[in-house]
Every structure is written in C-alpha cells, then in structure tokens.
Design an enzyme around this catalytic site. Structure first.
Site: not given
Length: 254
Positions: A134, A139-140, A156
């Site tokens: 995805s 960006d956490p 992921k």
C-alpha cells in the site's frame, strides 16, 4: 523486455479470495499458454466461487497448510492483508470505530504471515516474489495506522524491507486507494516514497493493479523494484499499454 518461457510459469497467489486477488487469478487463468495459476483461499466456499480448480484452502498463519503448494511454484504473488471490521455504532452520529478479528491483526497478517511466505519462497528457490502492499508506508503518522490500533502500514513496510533484504528477486507494488472500476481505461502513474500524493492523483482501479501484477511477472524491467501506483481519471491522458516503459520509470530498490 518480456521474459520468455517454454513452459507455463507456475504462479502461487496468496489472498486469491480477496477482491484484487480474484482479478489476478482470473487474468492468469486467461493466459494458460503463459501461466499455470494456483491460489490460496481461507474458506472452502471460496473454492466454489472461484471455480474450484487450482485452489488451496489454508491459513497464512499456519505455513504447513500451504507450504507444499508454494514450494512447487516458480513465482509467488502475495496479496494477503489484514482487513479491519467496523464496530456497531452506539452513537449513529459519532465517528466509525474499527477493530481486527482475533488472529487478523496487521502484525500477524502483514508481517508474520508475509514473512512466512517469503521464507518459504526463499527456501524453495522461487524465481520472484510480487508483493502487493500500500502507499503511505513512509509516514508512520498516516491515518491508516490508527485504524483499530493496528499500525497496518508500519507492519507492511517491515515486510517489504524483509523481502528486499532477503536476496529474493522481487517486485513490490504500492497502490493508492483502490476503486472498483474497469481496468485498461486509464493512464497509470508510478513513483517512489509516496511522492505521487503531491500530484493530486490518489486512486487506482483494482483491475489495473491486477494487470500490473501480471505484467510484473513477465517483464524484467519490474525486477527488484518497488513502485507506487495511481491512475489519472478515465478520459485524462492515454491508457497505459507499454508496461516495460512503465516499470522503467522507477529505479531499483524499495
């Protein structure tokens, strides 16, 4: 460059019962001179829905349930993913809340489940692993990580890194928001590190993602690359047909 093969390439698809997985399975079946497809599904009824032939019922959390089938393949397509469920709303006017079913947390599915698959593929000496992941993983703080407290993009990304570090030939596809529209009608855009979000294009039809997966199996230009994937709206630009050129727009690496 298309990879030539005297015999059909044996492809094992995990997550074949999902909405994108079904389309990958169908596309491979439509090209029997090139591919011999086998798919992993979670429930027996899915084998009937998908025509029965070449389908295996198993659970990615239990590698023994599918290992012998994966080992007999030439290439692996990973389409497994944790799926959040919506909680029953106590307040109809309130925001929706989500949860993951027991055994279906992203850490279990998108990390450990995919790790098992990658390890088996490496042990068996498969020719390629195509992993559908995805966009958003750089960006956490992406809002998708907050759904069900699952940190799905974090896990992921961990799996993606594990694959790139494994030494296996790979292709990683990071689709934008998936939409159910007809494929082959749009210009596809590829990029790296979520930079495509600045273009304003954020979605891509599932059918086009499935086609990119199939094309990645036959084009050397797709090997050892990760690519973000979105599409322009139908009618804007020219529908993508040259997939070697598409893959050549990205550099090697995650």
């Amino acid at each position: 460059m298309v990879v030539a093969s005297a015999a059909p390439c044996k492809v094992f698809i995990t997550g074949a019962g999902g909405r994108t997985g079904r389309q990958v399975l169908q596309k491979l079946r439509s090209r029997p001179e090139e591919f011999q497809a086998q798919g992993l599904v979670r429930r027996k009824e899915q084998t009937d829905e998908l025509g029965g032939e070449g389908l295996v019922v198993g659970d990615i959390s239990n590698p023994d349930s599918y290992a012998k089938f994966l080992r007999s393949a030439d290439k692996l397509v990973i389409l497994t993913s944790a799926v959040p469920k919506m909680k029953e709303r106590k307040d109809p006017a309130g925001p929706p809340e989500f949860y993951y079913e027991e055994g279906g947390m992203p850490e279990e599915v998108d990390w450990l489940g995919q790790k098992h698959q990658i390890d088996l593929a490496k042990e068996a000496g498969l020719q390629q692993v195509v992993l559908v992941s995805s966009m958003g993983g750089t960006d956490p703080n992406n809002r998708l990580n907050s759904i069900g407290n699952g940190n799905i993009l974090v896990w992921k990304r961990k799996s993606e890194q594990y694959l790139t570090d494994s030494g296996m030939p790979y292709t990683i596809v990071h689709p934008g928001g998936l939409i159910d529209r007809e494929g082959g009608k749009r210009e596809l855009l590829v990029g790296k590190d979520d930079k495509l979000t600045s273009t304003g294009y954020r979605t891509v039809p599932r059918a086009d993602v499935a086609e990119v997966v199939v094309q990645a199996l036959v084009h050397k230009e797709a090997l050892n690359k990760g690519l973000d994937l979105v599409s322009k709206p139908e009618g804007e630009g020219n529908p993508t047909t040259d997939f070697a050129a598409l893959f050549n727009q990205t550099q090697a690496g995650l």
